[in-house]
Design a protein around this motif. Structure first.
Motif, mmCIF file in Angstrom:
data_model
loop_
_atom_site.group_PDB
_atom_site.id
_atom_site.type_symbol
_atom_site.label_atom_id
_atom_site.label_comp_id
_atom_site.label_asym_id
_atom_site.label_seq_id
_atom_site.Cartn_x
_atom_site.Cartn_y
_atom_site.Cartn_z
ATOM 1 N N LEU A 22 0.811 -1.229 0.000
ATOM 2 C CA LEU A 22 0.000 0.000 0.000
ATOM 3 C C LEU A 22 0.842 1.277 0.000
ATOM 4 C CD1 LEU A 22 -2.812 -0.972 2.556
ATOM 5 C CD2 LEU A 22 -2.977 -0.880 0.064
ATOM 6 N N LEU A 55 -5.487 -0.635 -7.228
ATOM 7 C CA LEU A 55 -6.562 -1.167 -6.379
ATOM 8 C C LEU A 55 -7.839 -0.332 -6.569
ATOM 9 C CD1 LEU A 55 -4.553 -1.972 -3.105
ATOM 10 C CD2 LEU A 55 -5.335 -3.581 -4.847
ATOM 11 N N GLY A 68 -11.354 -1.604 -8.007
ATOM 12 C CA GLY A 68 -12.563 -1.409 -7.211
ATOM 13 C C GLY A 68 -13.752 -1.050 -8.089
ATOM 14 N N ARG A 69 -13.485 -0.544 -9.289
ATOM 15 C CA ARG A 69 -14.577 -0.213 -10.209
ATOM 16 C C ARG A 69 -14.867 -1.375 -11.149
ATOM 17 N NH1 ARG A 69 -11.739 4.596 -10.102
ATOM 18 N NH2 ARG A 69 -10.874 4.355 -12.183
ATOM 19 N N ARG A 74 -8.557 -8.832 -10.194
ATOM 20 C CA ARG A 74 -9.643 -8.302 -9.351
ATOM 21 C C ARG A 74 -9.155 -8.179 -7.912
ATOM 22 N NH1 ARG A 74 -14.443 -12.437 -9.072
ATOM 23 N NH2 ARG A 74 -14.580 -11.811 -11.285
ATOM 24 N N LEU A 75 -9.929 -7.521 -7.082
ATOM 25 C CA LEU A 75 -9.534 -7.330 -5.680
ATOM 26 C C LEU A 75 -9.638 -8.616 -4.877
ATOM 27 C CD1 LEU A 75 -11.337 -3.978 -4.731
ATOM 28 C CD2 LEU A 75 -9.035 -4.287 -5.644
ATOM 29 N N GLY A 76 -8.942 -8.667 -3.766
ATOM 30 C CA GLY A 76 -9.089 -9.755 -2.795
ATOM 31 C C GLY A 76 -7.975 -10.771 -2.895
ATOM 32 N N ARG A 128 -9.015 -8.978 3.337
ATOM 33 C CA ARG A 128 -9.973 -7.909 3.639
ATOM 34 C C ARG A 128 -9.338 -6.796 4.469
ATOM 35 N NH1 ARG A 128 -15.541 -9.554 3.582
ATOM 36 N NH2 ARG A 128 -15.763 -11.480 2.411
ATOM 37 N N LEU A 129 -8.027 -6.884 4.680
ATOM 38 C CA LEU A 129 -7.293 -5.876 5.458
ATOM 39 C C LEU A 129 -7.856 -5.728 6.873
ATOM 40 C CD1 LEU A 129 -6.621 -3.125 2.741
ATOM 41 C CD2 LEU A 129 -5.075 -4.876 3.562
ATOM 42 N N THR A 150 -6.650 -2.931 9.612
ATOM 43 C CA THR A 150 -7.628 -2.021 10.212
ATOM 44 C C THR A 150 -7.487 -2.052 11.731
ATOM 45 O OG1 THR A 150 -9.130 -2.515 8.391
ATOM 46 C CG2 THR A 150 -10.106 -1.507 10.340
ATOM 47 N N ILE A 173 -8.061 2.447 3.754
ATOM 48 C CA ILE A 173 -8.305 1.017 3.981
ATOM 49 C C ILE A 173 -9.806 0.743 4.031
ATOM 50 C CG2 ILE A 173 -8.067 -0.830 5.710
ATOM 51 C CD1 ILE A 173 -5.210 -0.040 6.083
ATOM 52 N N TYR A 203 -11.013 0.574 0.525
ATOM 53 C CA TYR A 203 -10.649 -0.700 -0.108
ATOM 54 C C TYR A 203 -11.646 -1.787 0.298
ATOM 55 C CZ TYR A 203 -8.271 -5.079 -1.156
ATOM 56 O OH TYR A 203 -7.990 -6.333 -1.632
ATOM 57 N N ARG A 204 -11.942 -1.842 1.592
ATOM 58 C CA ARG A 204 -12.844 -2.883 2.095
ATOM 59 C C ARG A 204 -14.239 -2.749 1.482
ATOM 60 N NH1 ARG A 204 -11.780 -3.926 8.375
ATOM 61 N NH2 ARG A 204 -13.038 -5.720 7.790
ATOM 62 N N MET A 237 -14.877 -1.392 -1.464
ATOM 63 C CA MET A 237 -14.779 -1.799 -2.876
ATOM 64 C C MET A 237 -14.811 -3.319 -2.987
ATOM 65 S SD MET A 237 -11.977 0.864 -4.594
ATOM 66 C CE MET A 237 -10.592 0.348 -3.574
ATOM 67 N N LEU A 238 -14.134 -3.993 -2.042
ATOM 68 C CA LEU A 238 -14.098 -5.458 -2.060
ATOM 69 C C LEU A 238 -15.499 -6.025 -1.820
ATOM 70 C CD1 LEU A 238 -12.238 -7.949 -2.254
ATOM 71 C CD2 LEU A 238 -11.899 -7.799 0.205
ATOM 72 N N GLU A 239 -16.206 -5.419 -0.863
ATOM 73 C CA GLU A 239 -17.594 -5.841 -0.589
ATOM 74 C C GLU A 239 -18.449 -5.692 -1.841
ATOM 75 O OE1 GLU A 239 -18.978 -7.256 2.032
ATOM 76 O OE2 GLU A 239 -17.018 -7.253 3.034
ATOM 77 N N GLN A 275 -17.519 -5.653 -4.897
ATOM 78 C CA GLN A 275 -17.117 -6.647 -5.897
ATOM 79 C C GLN A 275 -17.772 -8.000 -5.590
ATOM 80 O OE1 GLN A 275 -12.774 -7.241 -7.274
ATOM 81 N NE2 GLN A 275 -13.131 -9.036 -5.998
ATOM 82 N N LEU A 276 -17.786 -8.367 -4.302
ATOM 83 C CA LEU A 276 -18.406 -9.633 -3.894
ATOM 84 C C LEU A 276 -19.912 -9.594 -4.178
ATOM 85 C CD1 LEU A 276 -16.498 -10.287 -0.543
ATOM 86 C CD2 LEU A 276 -16.215 -11.513 -2.704
ATOM 87 N N ARG A 315 -21.402 -7.809 -6.545
ATOM 88 C CA ARG A 315 -21.603 -7.921 -7.995
ATOM 89 C C ARG A 315 -21.476 -9.384 -8.427
ATOM 90 N NH1 ARG A 315 -18.342 -3.189 -8.262
ATOM 91 N NH2 ARG A 315 -16.516 -4.374 -8.897
ATOM 92 N N LEU A 316 -20.496 -10.085 -7.847
ATOM 93 C CA LEU A 316 -20.274 -11.494 -8.165
ATOM 94 C C LEU A 316 -21.479 -12.323 -7.727
ATOM 95 C CD1 LEU A 316 -17.946 -13.235 -9.353
ATOM 96 C CD2 LEU A 316 -17.282 -13.755 -7.009
#
Lengths: 112, 112
Positions: A15, A24, A28-29, A73-75, A78-79, A83, B86, B89-90, B92-94, B96-97, B99-100
Motif C-alpha cells: 500500500l 486497487l 474497485g470499479r 480483481r480485488l481480494g 480484507r485488510l 484495520t 483502507i 478498499y474494504r 470496494m471489495l464488498e 465486488q463480492l 456484484r459477483l
C-alpha cells in the motif's frame, strides 16, 4: 517483543506505493486485464506486472489467466488485521494525549 | 489517475516493518528514550535510531532531545487518511463480492 506478521508487512508495503493504490482503486470499479491497467496508468506491461505481482503476494489482488489474457480483481484479503492495527495505534495516541492533558491539569492545579 | 500522497506512502512504508510497529506499540505504553528502545528490542542504538527516524519522517513518532537523551512519543499523525483508504478498499471489495453474487444469482435463474 516484536510481533512478526508477514501478511501485515506485505500489505502495508504493497500500500506504500501510489501506483499500487491506484491499481486497487481501478479494480474497485471492476475487473481489468494487465493491458487495461498498463493503458490506464501509461506504463509498460512489465511495469504493471511487477506492481500486480506485489499486490498479489500481499493478497490484495487475485489474477486469473484465460488464454493469453490475465484478469485482475480485488481480494481475497480484507485488510482486517491492518484495520485493527491502525485502530489500536489511534487509541494509543488518544490515551497519550489524555495522559498529557491530565498532567497539564495537575500542573495547573498546583500553581499558587 | 494515480493520486500522489507522500504522507500516505511514508506512513504505510513505516508500518511495513515489524520492529517499527513494535516501537509504536511500546511508545503506546508511554514515552521512551532511544536507549530504552534499544534495550527493549535487543538492538544497537544505531539500528533503533534508523527506525525512529523513519517513523519520525512519517509523522508517527515525535522526538525531543533533553541534554544527551532523546525522548520518543507517538504522533502527531493520527493515521486518518490511512484509515479512510483502507475502509474504502474494504468497501470496494464488498461491492465486488456483491456484484459477483448478483451474477451467480442471475446465472442460477437462467438454468432450465
Amino acid at each position: 517483543m516484536v510481533q512478526y506478521s508477514p501478511p501485515l508487512d506485505a500489505a502495508f508495503a504493497a500500500l506504500s506505493d501510489p501506483t499500487r493504490r491506484g491499481i486497487l482503486e481501478r479494480l474497485g470499479r471492476g475487473e481489468a486485464t494487465i493491458s487495461d491497467l498498463a493503458a490506464a496508468f501509461g506504463m509498460t506491461l512489465t511495469g504493471i506486472k511487477k506492481h500486480v505481482r506485489i499486490l498479489e503476494q500481499a493478497g490484495l489482488v487475485t489474477t486469473k489467466k484465460v488464454g493469453r489474457v490475465r484478469y485482475c480483481r480485488l481480494g481475497p484479503r480484507r485488510l482486517e488485521d491492518e484495520t485493527t492495527w491502525i485502530a489500536a495505534y489511534r487509541q494509543m495516541l488518544e490515551a497519550q494525549l489524555d495522559r498529557l492533558g491530565d498532567f497539564l491539569e495537575q500542573e495547573k492545579g498546583s500553581l499558587p
